[in-house]
Design a protein around this motif. Structure first.
Motif, PDB file in Angstrom:
ATOM      1  N   THR A 412     -75.009 -20.741  11.360  1.00  0.00           N
ATOM      2  CA  THR A 412     -76.510 -21.076  11.233  1.00  0.00           C
ATOM      3  C   THR A 412     -77.064 -20.183  10.306  1.00  0.00           C
ATOM      4  O   THR A 412     -77.174 -19.023  10.938  1.00  0.00           O
ATOM      5  CB  THR A 412     -77.037 -21.672  12.488  1.00  0.00           C
ATOM      6  OG1 THR A 412     -76.002 -22.830  13.099  1.00  0.00           O
ATOM      7  CG2 THR A 412     -78.595 -22.303  12.222  1.00  0.00           C
ATOM      8  N   GLY A 413     -77.808 -20.717   9.361  1.00  0.00           N
ATOM      9  CA  GLY A 413     -78.443 -19.833   8.372  1.00  0.00           C
ATOM     10  C   GLY A 413     -78.069 -19.058   7.349  1.00  0.00           C
ATOM     11  O   GLY A 413     -78.453 -17.969   7.036  1.00  0.00           O
ATOM     12  N   SER A 414     -76.554 -19.381   7.252  1.00  0.00           N
ATOM     13  CA  SER A 414     -75.937 -18.487   6.260  1.00  0.00           C
ATOM     14  C   SER A 414     -76.084 -19.016   4.816  1.00  0.00           C
ATOM     15  O   SER A 414     -75.718 -18.261   3.925  1.00  0.00           O
ATOM     16  CB  SER A 414     -74.407 -18.538   6.724  1.00  0.00           C
ATOM     17  OG  SER A 414     -74.046 -19.719   6.718  1.00  0.00           O
ATOM     18  N   GLY A 415     -76.633 -20.350   4.673  1.00  0.00           N
ATOM     19  CA  GLY A 415     -76.865 -20.741   3.449  1.00  0.00           C
ATOM     20  C   GLY A 415     -75.992 -21.913   2.821  1.00  0.00           C
ATOM     21  O   GLY A 415     -75.699 -22.195   1.718  1.00  0.00           O
ATOM     22  N   LYS A 416     -75.454 -22.485   3.896  1.00  0.00           N
ATOM     23  CA  LYS A 416     -74.621 -23.852   4.028  1.00  0.00           C
ATOM     24  C   LYS A 416     -75.302 -25.047   3.031  1.00  0.00           C
ATOM     25  O   LYS A 416     -74.828 -25.427   2.023  1.00  0.00           O
ATOM     26  CB  LYS A 416     -73.968 -24.420   5.250  1.00  0.00           C
ATOM     27  CG  LYS A 416     -73.070 -23.257   5.793  1.00  0.00           C
ATOM     28  CD  LYS A 416     -72.502 -24.048   6.944  1.00  0.00           C
ATOM     29  CE  LYS A 416     -73.510 -24.397   7.977  1.00  0.00           C
ATOM     30  NZ  LYS A 416     -74.092 -23.140   8.778  1.00  0.00           N
ATOM     31  N   THR A 417     -76.440 -25.243   3.725  1.00  0.00           N
ATOM     32  CA  THR A 417     -77.349 -26.471   3.185  1.00  0.00           C
ATOM     33  C   THR A 417     -77.918 -26.120   1.762  1.00  0.00           C
ATOM     34  O   THR A 417     -77.732 -26.795   0.939  1.00  0.00           O
ATOM     35  CB  THR A 417     -78.287 -26.648   4.266  1.00  0.00           C
ATOM     36  OG1 THR A 417     -78.008 -26.955   5.380  1.00  0.00           O
ATOM     37  CG2 THR A 417     -79.134 -27.969   3.936  1.00  0.00           C
ATOM     38  N   TYR A 418     -77.959 -24.593   1.875  1.00  0.00           N
ATOM     39  CA  TYR A 418     -78.499 -24.091   0.375  1.00  0.00           C
ATOM     40  C   TYR A 418     -77.710 -24.602  -0.556  1.00  0.00           C
ATOM     41  O   TYR A 418     -77.904 -24.837  -1.616  1.00  0.00           O
ATOM     42  CB  TYR A 418     -79.054 -22.729   0.537  1.00  0.00           C
ATOM     43  CG  TYR A 418     -79.568 -22.250  -0.556  1.00  0.00           C
ATOM     44  CD1 TYR A 418     -80.980 -22.129  -0.848  1.00  0.00           C
ATOM     45  CD2 TYR A 418     -78.772 -21.383  -1.719  1.00  0.00           C
ATOM     46  CE1 TYR A 418     -81.505 -21.473  -1.856  1.00  0.00           C
ATOM     47  CE2 TYR A 418     -79.247 -21.087  -3.107  1.00  0.00           C
ATOM     48  CZ  TYR A 418     -80.542 -20.872  -2.824  1.00  0.00           C
ATOM     49  OH  TYR A 418     -81.185 -20.442  -4.092  1.00  0.00           O
ATOM     50  N   THR A 419     -76.202 -24.134  -0.326  1.00  0.00           N
ATOM     51  CA  THR A 419     -75.410 -24.372  -1.417  1.00  0.00           C
ATOM     52  C   THR A 419     -74.919 -25.832  -1.599  1.00  0.00           C
ATOM     53  O   THR A 419     -74.926 -26.052  -2.829  1.00  0.00           O
ATOM     54  CB  THR A 419     -73.735 -23.497  -0.609  1.00  0.00           C
ATOM     55  OG1 THR A 419     -74.331 -22.349  -0.441  1.00  0.00           O
ATOM     56  CG2 THR A 419     -72.860 -23.636  -1.764  1.00  0.00           C
TER      57      THR A 419
HETATM   58  P1  ADP Z   1     -77.310 -23.109   7.037  1.00  0.00           P
HETATM   59  O1  ADP Z   1     -77.521 -24.435   6.340  1.00  0.00           O
HETATM   60  O2  ADP Z   1     -76.096 -22.521   6.792  1.00  0.00           O
HETATM   61  O3  ADP Z   1     -78.041 -23.238   8.271  1.00  0.00           O
HETATM   62  P2  ADP Z   1     -79.531 -22.504   4.920  1.00  0.00           P
HETATM   63  O4  ADP Z   1     -78.903 -23.209   3.741  1.00  0.00           O
HETATM   64  O5  ADP Z   1     -80.557 -23.225   5.781  1.00  0.00           O
HETATM   65  O6  ADP Z   1     -78.471 -22.217   6.287  1.00  0.00           O
HETATM   66  O7  ADP Z   1     -80.380 -21.076   4.647  1.00  0.00           O
HETATM   67  C1  ADP Z   1     -80.988 -20.446   5.438  1.00  0.00           C
HETATM   68  C2  ADP Z   1     -82.050 -19.823   4.796  1.00  0.00           C
HETATM   69  O8  ADP Z   1     -81.660 -18.846   3.900  1.00  0.00           O
HETATM   70  C3  ADP Z   1     -82.737 -20.832   3.985  1.00  0.00           C
HETATM   71  O9  ADP Z   1     -84.257 -20.660   3.817  1.00  0.00           O
HETATM   72  C4  ADP Z   1     -82.553 -20.800   2.571  1.00  0.00           C
HETATM   73  O10 ADP Z   1     -83.524 -21.183   1.725  1.00  0.00           O
HETATM   74  C5  ADP Z   1     -81.952 -19.310   2.476  1.00  0.00           C
HETATM   75  N1  ADP Z   1     -80.789 -19.138   1.418  1.00  0.00           N
HETATM   76  C6  ADP Z   1     -79.711 -19.487   1.862  1.00  0.00           C
HETATM   77  N2  ADP Z   1     -78.767 -19.018   0.919  1.00  0.00           N
HETATM   78  C7  ADP Z   1     -79.364 -18.731  -0.390  1.00  0.00           C
HETATM   79  C8  ADP Z   1     -79.363 -18.101  -1.503  1.00  0.00           C
HETATM   80  N3  ADP Z   1     -78.064 -18.099  -1.874  1.00  0.00           N
HETATM   81  N4  ADP Z   1     -80.218 -17.601  -2.251  1.00  0.00           N
HETATM   82  C9  ADP Z   1     -81.434 -17.639  -1.749  1.00  0.00           C
HETATM   83  N5  ADP Z   1     -81.880 -18.090  -0.419  1.00  0.00           N
HETATM   84  C10 ADP Z   1     -80.761 -18.546   0.317  1.00  0.00           C
END
Ligand code: ADP
Ligand code: MG
Length: 673
Positions: A412-419
């Motif tokens: 969690t928080g590694s950027g999956k949803t962002y990607t």
């Molecule tokens: P997950 O879905 O894996 O829990 P999130 O996608 O929610 O993680 O990302 C967590 C935080 O990190 C968010 O605030 C998101 O905007 C930021 N973030 C993730 N990946 C990137 C990236 N490649 N560049 C900038 N910010 C990112």
């Protein structure tokens, strides 16, 4: 001079003549009882006649003619005449004052011829004088005279009777006339009344007609105004007509010119048509060649994908976010590939001090290096476009009929949803793989449309939480809660899987996709209030069913594109004690671990070509059954945190991804019919 009285008057009282005369004349209605008179008066009345007769020398001649009373003479007229003929001298108290004219007009009383002198009875006459009296002794002579006198009186009486009768007749005539005139007068009066009534009616009609005339005059005035207006309009129309006529003439001239141009163009067209026909043949040939080339491209594309591996793993490291501790320099390294710095990074090294060993030996903690290699490594700062560029060709394979499945794996928080979905704020630069993949598919589908292919897309978006499936596109009453959904086969004997109670929405443009992603975000936000950070504890599966058809060649292809945002891969620290709320969390984690390990097992089984692939061990693998395996192409993003504090989880994720990366799943087969 009073006329000399006749001797007859002397014996008047001795005879009854008077009585008879009075009686006769009393029957007459004439005023004044003019007939009542004595013999002497009659004598007087006769006297001039007698004289005239004598004067004429025709004593024996009786004048019988008298003027006739005009038939229409009225009684009053007669009376008037009679009054005018009055004799002024009264002869006695009982005699009438005058003889009426009618009497004068009567036939003269026949005069009894006088006895010739010389007879014995007649008295001796003195010349110019009346005969003298007979001597008293001449009784015979006197008797003779008296007889003669009586005779005359009788004759006179008879004559008067006749006159009386005539007068009565006249009176009757006059009365009849008066009656007739009265009738006539009444008729005339009636006629007069009628004529007056008619006149009044006529007057009234005249009045009405005058009013009507006035009204008509008024209307005439209005009509004249109207006529003037119409005339004006007519003039305007005529003017316009002239204008139009000239325009028409101009148009006709142009038409003629155009016709001339047309005929020359026709000839040109004919030659062009011939050219077009030639070009069409050429085009057909080229299309044929193009189709061959397209098929070749697909084959080579597939070959390339296969060479790249039917399962690929990309590692993406998110940047350090504001407020986060800066990691020790060199914690994560991205060594260049065999090709040097020009090569795109595919390696990643994690350096981690082994605190446990350092504590045991007392020496400074040694640093352990962990090397990993993947199909691609995206260091922090890699843009979304950069990442998508690497998966675009893979996504495009879905249009060629290859099932494609892209996962985002990581803590969690590694950027999956962002990607997968994109960054915050709707910035197009930060758009994730799902909107980019769909935009790419729509645009390539449009290009392939020129080659005769038509594509349709149907989207669904579900969440798998604690092994239950929930629709993220639910609207209305089901919004935020989403009735439970079940994964079922689309039909008996069908390979296709479908989720009951979930919405399958046809999409054809980016806006529609964006609306769906927005709806899914809302649905997740509602759920989040009920269960803390549920989204990170659940798998989100976006699926796009692609159907393509080349009608003229009778070709069809269809495949699902699945884009999966997996639940956080972190594990519970077994050293931590479990609080009351932790039990639920443990259950969630076990479910996540179970489904993620099932995913790993499925991939392994596929890689090892095992006869049994445990798809059904988790809802996730069951739902993705058709997107994994033999004919499918898989890509896994392993998202990692750049922070040292997450090193342990990062290592776990990298190890899991490496295992997946080592898998080689059999040659992909396009789903062609
Ligand atoms: P997950 O879905 O894996 O829990 P999130 O996608 O929610 O993680 O990302 C967590 C935080 O990190 C968010 O605030 C998101 O905007 C930021 N973030 C993730 N990946 C990137 C990236 N490649 N560049 C900038 N910010 C990112
Ligand atoms: Mg997330």
């Amino acid at each position: 001079m009073e006329p000399q009285r006749s001797p007859l008057l002397e014996v008047k009282g001795n005879i009854q003549l008077k009585t008879s005369l009075t009686k006769t004349s009393s029957r007459l209605p004439l005023p004044g009882s003019r007939i009542k008179r004595g013999a002497s008066q009659m004598e007087d009345a006769l006297e001039p006649e007698k004289k005239r007769s004598r004067g004429l020398g025709a004593a024996n001649k009786i004048v019988t003619t008298r003027p006739r009373v005009p038939p229409l003479t009225t009684v009053s007229q007669i009376q008037g005449q009679a009054t005018a003929q009055k004799v002024p001298k009264k002869t006695g108290p009982r005699s009438s004052t005058a003889v009426p004219s009618v009497l004068k007009n009567q036939k003269p009383v026949p005069v009894v011829p006088a006895q010739k002198s010389g007879t014995s009875a007649a008295p001796p006459m003195v010349a110019g004088k009346k005969p003298g009296k007979r001597p008293a002794w001449d009784l015979k002579g006197q008797l003779c005279d008296l007889n003669a006198e009586l005779k005359r009186c009788r004759e006179r009486s008879h004559t008067l009777d006749q006159e009386n009768q005539q007068l009565r007749d006249q009176l009757r005539d006059a009365q009849q006339q008066a009656q007739a005139l009265g009738t006539e007068r009444r008729t005339l009066e009636e006629e007069l009344t009628r004529v007056r009534a008619q006149a009044e009616q006529g007057q009234q009609e005249l009045g009405n007609l005058s009013a009507r005339v006035l009204e008509l005059e008024e209307r005439l005035g209005t009509q004249e105004g109207l006529v003037q207006k119409l005339q004006k309009e007519q003039l305007e129309w005529q003017e316009e007509r002239r204008g139009l006529t000239s325009q028409l003439e101009e148009q006709e001239r142009r038409l003629q010119a155009s016709e001339a141009a047309l005929s020359s163009s026709r000839a040109e067209v004919t030659s062009l048509q011939q050219e077009v026909a030639a070009q069409a043949t050429l085009l057909e040939e080229r299309e044929e060649r193009l189709h061959g080339l397209e098929m070749e491209r697909r084959r080579l594309h597939n070959q390339l994908q296969e060479l790249k591996g039917n399962i690929r793993v990309f590692c993406r490291v998110r940047p350090v976010l504001p407020g986060e501790p800066t990691p020790t320099p060199g914690f994560l390294l991205f060594p260049p590939g065999p090709g040097g710095s020009a090569d795109l990074p595919t390696h990643l090294s994690l350096f981690r001090s082994d605190e446990r060993r350092a504590t045991l030996s007392g020496a400074p903690a040694p640093t352990n290096r962990h090397d990993f290699s993947f199909d691609r490594v995206f260091p922090p700062g890699s843009g979304q476009d950069e990442v998508f560029e690497e998966i675009a060709m893979l996504v495009q394979s879905a249009l060629d009929g290859y099932p494609v499945c892209i996962f985002a794996y990581g803590q969690t928080g590694s950027g999956k949803t962002y990607t997968m979905e994109g960054g915050p704020g709707g910035d197009p630069q930060l758009e994730g793989m799902i909107p980019r993949a769909l935009r790419h598919l729509f645009s390539v589908a449009q290009e392939l449309g020129c080659q005769g292919w038509t594509y349709s897309f149907v989207a669904s978006y579900v969440e798998i939480y604690n092994e239950t499936v929930r629709d993220l596109l639910a609207t209305g009453a089901r919004k935020g809660q989403g009735g439970e959904c079940e994964i079922r086969r689309a039909g008996p004997g069908s390979e296709e899987l479908t989720v009951t109670n979930a919405r399958y929405v046809p999409v054809s443009c980016e806006k529609e996709v964006e609306a769906l992603l927005q709806l899914a975000r809302q649905n997740r936000a509602v759920a989040r209030t009920a269960q803390n950070e549920r989204s990170s504890r659940s798998h989100s599966v976006f699926q796009l069913q692609i159907s393509g058809e080349h009608a003229s060649r009778g070709l069809q292809c269809g495949a699902p594109l699945s884009l999966v945002d997996l639940a956080g891969s972190e594990r519970l620290d077994p050293g931590l004690g479990l609080g009351p709320g932790e039990k639920e969390r443990l259950r969630e984690t076990q479910a996540i671990n179970s489904s993620l390990s099932t995913l790993g097992l499925v991939i392994m089984a596929l890689s090892n070509k095992e006869s049994h692939v445990p798809y059904r061990n988790s809802k996730l693998t069951y739902l993705l059954q058709n997107s994994l395996g033999g004919s499918a192409k898989m890509l896994m993003f392993v998202n990692i945190s750049p922070l040292e504090e997450n090193a342990s989880e990062t290592l776990n994720s990298l190890r899991f991804a490496s295992k997946v990366n080592q898998c080689v799943i059999g040659t992909a087969q396009a789903n062609r019919k």
